[in-house]
Scaffold this active site. Structure first.
Site, short mmCIF file in Angstrom:
data_model
loop_
_atom_site.label_atom_id
_atom_site.label_comp_id
_atom_site.label_asym_id
_atom_site.label_seq_id
_atom_site.Cartn_x
_atom_site.Cartn_y
_atom_site.Cartn_z
N HIS A 121 -3.73 7.07 1.34
CA HIS A 121 -3.99 5.77 0.72
C HIS A 121 -5.39 5.35 1.12
O HIS A 121 -5.77 5.46 2.29
CB HIS A 121 -2.95 4.75 1.21
CG HIS A 121 -3.38 3.34 1.04
ND1 HIS A 121 -3.77 2.83 -0.18
CD2 HIS A 121 -3.51 2.32 1.95
CE1 HIS A 121 -4.12 1.56 -0.02
NE2 HIS A 121 -3.97 1.23 1.25
N CYS A 134 0.81 -1.23 0.00
CA CYS A 134 0.00 0.00 0.00
C CYS A 134 0.84 1.27 0.00
O CYS A 134 0.39 2.32 -0.46
CB CYS A 134 -0.95 -0.01 1.18
SG CYS A 134 -2.09 -1.40 1.09
N ASN A 187 -10.06 -0.59 -1.96
CA ASN A 187 -8.64 -0.37 -1.69
C ASN A 187 -7.84 -0.96 -2.86
O ASN A 187 -7.87 -2.17 -3.07
CB ASN A 187 -8.29 -1.05 -0.36
CG ASN A 187 -6.83 -0.94 0.03
OD1 ASN A 187 -5.97 -0.73 -0.82
ND2 ASN A 187 -6.55 -1.11 1.31
N1 COA Z 1 -19.55 -9.29 5.97
C1 COA Z 1 -20.22 -9.60 7.06
N2 COA Z 1 -19.65 -9.90 8.24
C2 COA Z 1 -18.32 -9.88 8.28
C3 COA Z 1 -17.53 -9.59 7.18
C4 COA Z 1 -18.19 -9.27 5.96
N3 COA Z 1 -17.54 -8.95 4.85
N4 COA Z 1 -16.24 -9.66 7.54
C5 COA Z 1 -16.19 -10.00 8.82
N5 COA Z 1 -17.46 -10.14 9.28
C6 COA Z 1 -17.88 -10.50 10.63
C7 COA Z 1 -16.86 -11.36 11.35
O1 COA Z 1 -17.03 -12.71 10.99
C8 COA Z 1 -17.21 -11.10 12.78
O2 COA Z 1 -18.35 -11.85 13.12
P1 COA Z 1 -18.51 -12.48 14.61
O3 COA Z 1 -18.52 -11.28 15.53
O4 COA Z 1 -19.79 -13.19 14.51
O5 COA Z 1 -17.31 -13.35 14.79
C9 COA Z 1 -17.63 -9.64 12.78
O6 COA Z 1 -17.96 -9.31 11.40
C10 COA Z 1 -16.55 -8.69 13.26
O7 COA Z 1 -15.34 -9.09 12.66
P2 COA Z 1 -14.03 -8.25 12.80
O8 COA Z 1 -12.96 -8.81 11.91
O9 COA Z 1 -13.73 -8.07 14.25
O10 COA Z 1 -14.57 -6.88 12.21
P3 COA Z 1 -14.00 -5.44 12.34
O11 COA Z 1 -14.98 -4.58 13.00
O12 COA Z 1 -12.59 -5.41 12.82
O13 COA Z 1 -13.96 -5.01 10.80
C11 COA Z 1 -12.37 -4.77 9.04
C12 COA Z 1 -13.19 -5.75 9.89
C13 COA Z 1 -11.48 -5.59 8.12
C14 COA Z 1 -13.33 -3.93 8.20
C15 COA Z 1 -11.54 -3.85 9.97
O14 COA Z 1 -10.85 -4.61 10.92
C16 COA Z 1 -10.58 -3.01 9.23
O15 COA Z 1 -10.98 -2.09 8.53
N6 COA Z 1 -9.26 -3.25 9.38
C17 COA Z 1 -8.28 -2.54 8.61
C18 COA Z 1 -8.13 -3.26 7.31
C19 COA Z 1 -7.38 -2.47 6.29
O16 COA Z 1 -7.46 -1.27 6.21
N7 COA Z 1 -6.63 -3.19 5.46
C20 COA Z 1 -5.89 -2.60 4.43
C21 COA Z 1 -4.68 -1.97 4.99
S1 COA Z 1 -3.78 -1.21 3.74
#
Ligand code: COA
Length: 348
Positions: free
Chosen positions: A275, A114, A305
């Site tokens: 980004h 990224c 992204n």
């Molecule tokens: N649709 C529906 N539910 C989803 C899902 C999706 N696409 N992805 C995950 N979930 C669910 C999980 O299974 C989990 O369910 P549970 O509580 O029953 O176990 C719940 O949502 C929460 O999961 P979690 O991974 O803790 O979610 P979060 O609030 O952390 O959000 C991201 C996930 C990825 C959106 C978030 O962590 C994030 O934005 N991280 C940064 C990622 C990023 O920017 N990456 C690129 C960097 S350059």
């Protein structure tokens, strides 16, 4: 000593639009969940047979070169940033050189995910400042769709990413109030495995102790094999909350580093182009730096992204929408896998 300016800028995104609702056909997710957690409404996916990371980059490059008022034969160095190259090797830079019938110039590929484009800009800036090159083509391009897993098991990763490309031509200027003021590059490899694709790779279990902390999958084969594919060991992994936590700390830090170095404060910024990792991350940076809405550019809603392509695509759209005028203070900032993070401060 000359400074570097962006003499031309271009972007290319594939025609295939996939909305959040389209993704619900492949995995258990919803438009509401994706928009609430990431801000993404839709993304582009490349044509599977005709479009590659290099071909998209070439399309963006053609536009940037034309807008810079030069021909491909005037380019004297290529830097190509991507995590999804056409081949394991060689890199994509030489494919651009071939396709655009450029001279036998240097072509460098950058694997910084990224932050790849901002790292590339920093490298190009050094060559311009030293007087070594006059027209440097920098491309950021990604075809994520071929490595994304559209199974529910990877839904927290796959809903975020999209395909596309952006490119700039870097040129020297002697003008007082224009050009790149400084660039700032950082890394911390302690969490290298929490946003990664391990295979195919030469790790041969060497780092398995670390991997085991983050990934329950058994990392066995060190080269692509049926068992690796069956066990889904050739797909990206991401600890979303771990990435989020580090990103919201490092993004504002590296923006402030660039501003402080040049005697500016966040209020002086005409535009911050982060980004496009996640809209929630951009909003957090905005809040932390006390920036107004019009000071931060976001287009993740339309493209997801796009990793190394996201900064040049956002920069190109912001420019096309008339959001920058000559002399404006612009900051580019990126954070991603590695972890690596970087910023570039410039007078447009
Ligand atoms: N649709 C529906 N539910 C989803 C899902 C999706 N696409 N992805 C995950 N979930 C669910 C999980 O299974 C989990 O369910 P549970 O509580 O029953 O176990 C719940 O949502 C929460 O999961 P979690 O991974 O803790 O979610 P979060 O609030 O952390 O959000 C991201 C996930 C990825 C959106 C978030 O962590 C994030 O934005 N991280 C940064 C990622 C990023 O920017 N990456 C690129 C960097 S350059």
């Amino acid at each position: 000593m000359p400074k570097s300016i962006i003499g031309g800028i271009g972007m290319y995104v594939p025609g295939n639009v996939y909305t959040n609702n389209d993704l619900t056909k492949f995995m258990d997710t919803s438009d509401e969940w994706i928009q609430e957690r990431t801000g993404v409404r839709e993304r582009r996916f490349a044509d599977r047979s005709n479009e590659t990371t290099a071909t998209m980059g070439i399309e963006a490059a053609k536009i940037a070169i034309e807008r810079a008022g030069i021909t491909p034969q005037d380019v004297d160095f290529i830097i190509f940033a991507t995590l999804s190259p056409d081949y394991y090797f060689p890199g994509c830079g030489v494919l651009v050189q071939r396709a655009l019938k450029m001279n036998e110039i240097g072509a460098l590929d950058i694997r910084n995910q990224c932050s790849g484009f901002v790292y590339a800009l920093s490298v190009g800036d050094q060559f311009i400042r030293s007087g070594m090159y006059k027209n440097i083509l920098i491309v950021g391009s990604e075809k994520h769709s071929f490595i994304l897993d559209f199974n529910t098991r990877s839904r927290h990763i796959s809903v975020i990413f999209g395909d596309g490309a952006g490119a700039v031509v870097l040129q020297p200027t002697e003008e007082e109030n224009r050009g790149i003021l400084s660039t700032h590059l950082h890394s911390d490899g302690n969490d290298a495995e929490i946003l990664a694709m391990y295979n195919p790779g030469s790790h041969a279990n060497h780092w398995v102790k670390n991997l085991a902390d983050y990934n329950e999958a058994e990392i066995g084969d060190q080269y692509e094999s049926h068992s690796m594919i069956d066990a889904a060991q050739n797909l990206p992994v991401m600890d979303g909350p771990g990435v989020f936590k580090k990103a919201v700390a490092k993004f504002p830090e590296v923006v402030l580093e660039a501003l402080n170095k040049n005697g500016y404060s966040p209020a002086d910024l005409a535009l911050l182009i982060p980004h496009q990792a996640n809209l929630r991350i951009s909003q957090f940076i905005q809040h932390k730096l006390k920036l107004r809405d019009e000071q931060v550019f976001n287009n993740i809603q339309k493209y997801g992204n796009t990793t190394a392509a996201s900064v040049p695509i956002a920069l190109c759209e912001a420019w096309q929408e008339g959001k920058m005028k000559q002399g404006d203070l612009i900051c580019l900032a990126a954070f991603g896998s590695g972890f690596t993070w970087a910023s570039a401060l410039m007078k447009w």
